[in-house]
Design a protein around this motif. Sequence first.
Motif, PDB file in Angstrom:
ATOM      1  N   LEU B 193       1.196  -1.399   0.463  1.00 50.58           N
ATOM      2  CA  LEU B 193      -0.166   0.341   0.407  1.00 50.58           C
ATOM      3  C   LEU B 193       0.769   1.035   0.685  1.00 50.58           C
ATOM      4  O   LEU B 193       1.321   1.607   0.542  1.00 50.58           O
ATOM      5  N   LEU B 194       0.260   1.808  -1.134  1.00 55.45           N
ATOM      6  CA  LEU B 194       1.238   3.298  -1.397  1.00 55.45           C
ATOM      7  C   LEU B 194       0.428   4.786  -1.827  1.00 55.45           C
ATOM      8  O   LEU B 194      -0.540   4.523  -1.353  1.00 55.45           O
ATOM      9  N   TYR B 195       0.662   5.592  -0.886  1.00 53.16           N
ATOM     10  CA  TYR B 195       0.302   7.220  -1.093  1.00 53.16           C
ATOM     11  C   TYR B 195       0.604   7.759  -1.751  1.00 53.16           C
ATOM     12  O   TYR B 195       1.903   7.672  -2.355  1.00 53.16           O
ATOM     13  N   GLY B 196      -0.555   8.291  -2.602  1.00 52.17           N
ATOM     14  CA  GLY B 196       0.444   9.487  -3.474  1.00 52.17           C
ATOM     15  C   GLY B 196       0.233   9.326  -4.867  1.00 52.17           C
ATOM     16  O   GLY B 196       1.238   8.706  -5.750  1.00 52.17           O
ATOM     17  N   ALA B 197      -0.568   7.998  -5.212  1.00 51.76           N
ATOM     18  CA  ALA B 197      -0.381   7.772  -6.545  1.00 51.76           C
ATOM     19  C   ALA B 197      -0.575   7.977  -7.374  1.00 51.76           C
ATOM     20  O   ALA B 197       0.147   9.144  -8.227  1.00 51.76           O
ATOM     21  N   HIS B 198      -1.442   9.249  -7.553  1.00 51.78           N
ATOM     22  CA  HIS B 198      -1.759  10.101  -9.407  1.00 51.78           C
ATOM     23  C   HIS B 198      -2.004  11.107  -8.193  1.00 51.78           C
ATOM     24  O   HIS B 198      -1.889  11.907  -8.925  1.00 51.78           O
ATOM     25  N   GLY B 199      -3.166  11.117  -7.165  1.00 56.90           N
ATOM     26  CA  GLY B 199      -3.189  12.288  -6.829  1.00 56.90           C
ATOM     27  C   GLY B 199      -3.069  12.767  -5.352  1.00 56.90           C
ATOM     28  O   GLY B 199      -1.665  12.041  -5.005  1.00 56.90           O
ATOM     29  N   PRO B 200      -3.206  12.924  -4.206  1.00 52.39           N
ATOM     30  CA  PRO B 200      -2.998  13.561  -3.338  1.00 52.39           C
ATOM     31  C   PRO B 200      -1.530  12.337  -2.519  1.00 52.39           C
ATOM     32  O   PRO B 200      -2.687  11.189  -2.060  1.00 52.39           O
ATOM     33  N   ARG B 201      -0.437  12.626  -2.057  1.00 56.50           N
ATOM     34  CA  ARG B 201       0.016  11.997  -1.018  1.00 56.50           C
ATOM     35  C   ARG B 201      -0.939  12.190   0.428  1.00 56.50           C
ATOM     36  O   ARG B 201      -0.863  11.272   1.096  1.00 56.50           O
ATOM     37  N   ALA B 202      -1.283  13.024   0.635  1.00 58.87           N
ATOM     38  CA  ALA B 202      -1.682  13.112   2.072  1.00 58.87           C
ATOM     39  C   ALA B 202      -3.098  14.755   2.003  1.00 58.87           C
ATOM     40  O   ALA B 202      -2.908  15.650   1.011  1.00 58.87           O
TER      41      ALA B 202
END
Lengths: 477, 209
Positions: B193-202
């Motif tokens: 699970l990773l954040y910030g794929a194409h949109g906001p990471r936060a």
Amino acid sequence: MQLSSANFKSAARAALHEPNLQAAMAENRNFAAHVRVQVDGTANFQGLRAQAKAIKDHTLAHLDHYLERYEAAAIKQGTQVHWAQTPEQAQQIVVDICRQASARSVIKGKTMIGEEMGINDALARAGIERYETDLGEYILQLADEPPSHINGPAIHKTLEQVQDLFHEHHKDLGRESFLHEPAELLAEARRLLRKRFFEAEVGITGANFLIAEDGSHVLVTNEGNGDLTSLLPKVRIVLASIEKVLPSRADAGVHLQLLALSATGQPLTSYTSLYGGTKNAGELDGAEQCHVVLLDNGRSEMLAGEFRPMLRCIRCAACMDNCPVYNWVGGHAYGWIYPGPMGSIWTPQLTNLEQTVDLPNACTLNGRCAEVCPMQIPLPDMMRVLRSQHWQQQLTATTTRWGIGLWAALASRPRLYRLLTAMAARTMAWAGSKRGRLSRLPLARGWTEQRDMPAPQGATFQQLWQQRQADKNGSEQ
Amino acid sequence: MSSSRQAILSDVRKALGREAHSVIEPHPFKERIALSQAGIDPYQQFLARLEVTGVTLEALADISQVPEAVAAFCTRHQLHGPLAVAPALASLPWQQTGLQTDVGTAQGHHPIGVAQAFAGIAATGSLVMLANADNPAGLNFLPEYHLVVLDKSRLLGQLDQLWPLLSHPDEGTAQAVQLITGPSSTADIGGQLLYGAHGPRAVHILLID
Ligand code: SF4
């Protein structure tokens, strides 16, 4: 995608010996278990499920009405609605729209209907550059492979395989070092695709639902790529099929919660968006044209018969994620875009019965898929219907036919049946008398390779039954 | 292709044994079921959901404190570069903070987008964003950091309470209604699970109490 379901057996056998795939599938089994915990911990899941089914049954029973309502409302919002009976018609519609927009490149979100209509090949033939934006699809575009799961198209790829793919394909872009960290790989893909988002003239996405009441369509993603695809290019094309329509936003709300929970265990996915037509005066973002393509491709026929319940499917993938066959052989073995239990029903309906005989026969009928299916689709029952269709159309494998014929001949001669089964039981009891187990059986090597068969003990079932009936009659007198 | 349209509708009717103007049975439900937990205060439930989805929240006493809070957020995360601010929030005292603000939608170079939520949903931990001239949708997807102003009085218990608040179906849906339930994420690279794929990471909520 070329239908290759006729090779299921050999493909499945090969898959079981593919270490990368086995590692990836083990990962998927863990994920599925995590999702089940979330679903089981949701207090009113069963109520939600019953309501969703009833809403969809009502919609399907009046599908013509809701499609017309959807169309009228969508047109009012400035959306152009296109109808396609076949994948070829749908391809033509999409290519024509792209040509009219003088599109050199399109960006694309994940769409299974797009896979079904073969849109990727059609765009390639038309000389239009296509960039997949769902990361899973992006990985597959690099690998030149079809999806193996309806939600996580690249779940069959391990981290090492993704590292290699990125290295091979991105080195032309000036990268020299080998990227190991998933976060680095993600950042690279994000940067490369960002450019594409701004360049493309056309954005193509799927639709999870169409809403008849206001003519909008619903798009569900975790990455947000679907929204960027919908918002940035001037022309938006939405690929949908006719059974995706629901009466109202409130109905969509019920299905959306069920979909997110069953697919990933989230109460809603990160991005759940309702798109209603083109951008309004004064708006800074959004498409100037919005086209929705409605594909039939055999669905109207399914509506008439025993396969109508399949049209309730919301593509959550719970059935495959909980299937003991899918979870070991992976999606590619099924030979078409819809794998697993749902695919074993969809594929014969949307392609043909002859080349898909192995699919419903690969099923163990353990019933787990129907248990977890949020739309209560009786998948095992439909597998049985397909099997009997095989029989009627003489598609059942010769050895199976022969075996069933022999069994039928025996079963209709009770005395002979009793005699032979009693003999067999005695032989097996004798052969296994030492260990109480049999490690080999004639004609059942595949079964005994993995486990032992307990040796029969005591009386046969029929003897026990007769005894019981006799006791019962005795006690009644 | 209007001939395809006729053919599909007629195939559907044939399959259902219906005529073009057959009666429609009434919809089976008046009330819809929504995920909820009885007896829990919506605000507490909202906070609990945000824990799970990875969205952060800070409460402010007044909307005029938003620019200051945004400036502090930038300092905390060492973010530089212009902010993209929704026209709906343009009248706030941004000058005092010394931040460079571009009112309108976000472009590729904006690290932060500041937008205003239409509502929040406690049971799912979602923000409801209405895309329109005052709140351009690009703010929600292009920047790496998404800061969202939410008025506490707009916090709804369940998803089902949202629909009646949107414009009447006959007027259509705003170009987009976006329910945001967590940062942009992906598990497509090796199942992590990773954040910030194409949109906001936060995603950070500025809740006006
Ligand atoms: S058949 Fe049921 S479980 Fe499988 S994808 Fe469709 S809705 Fe989900």
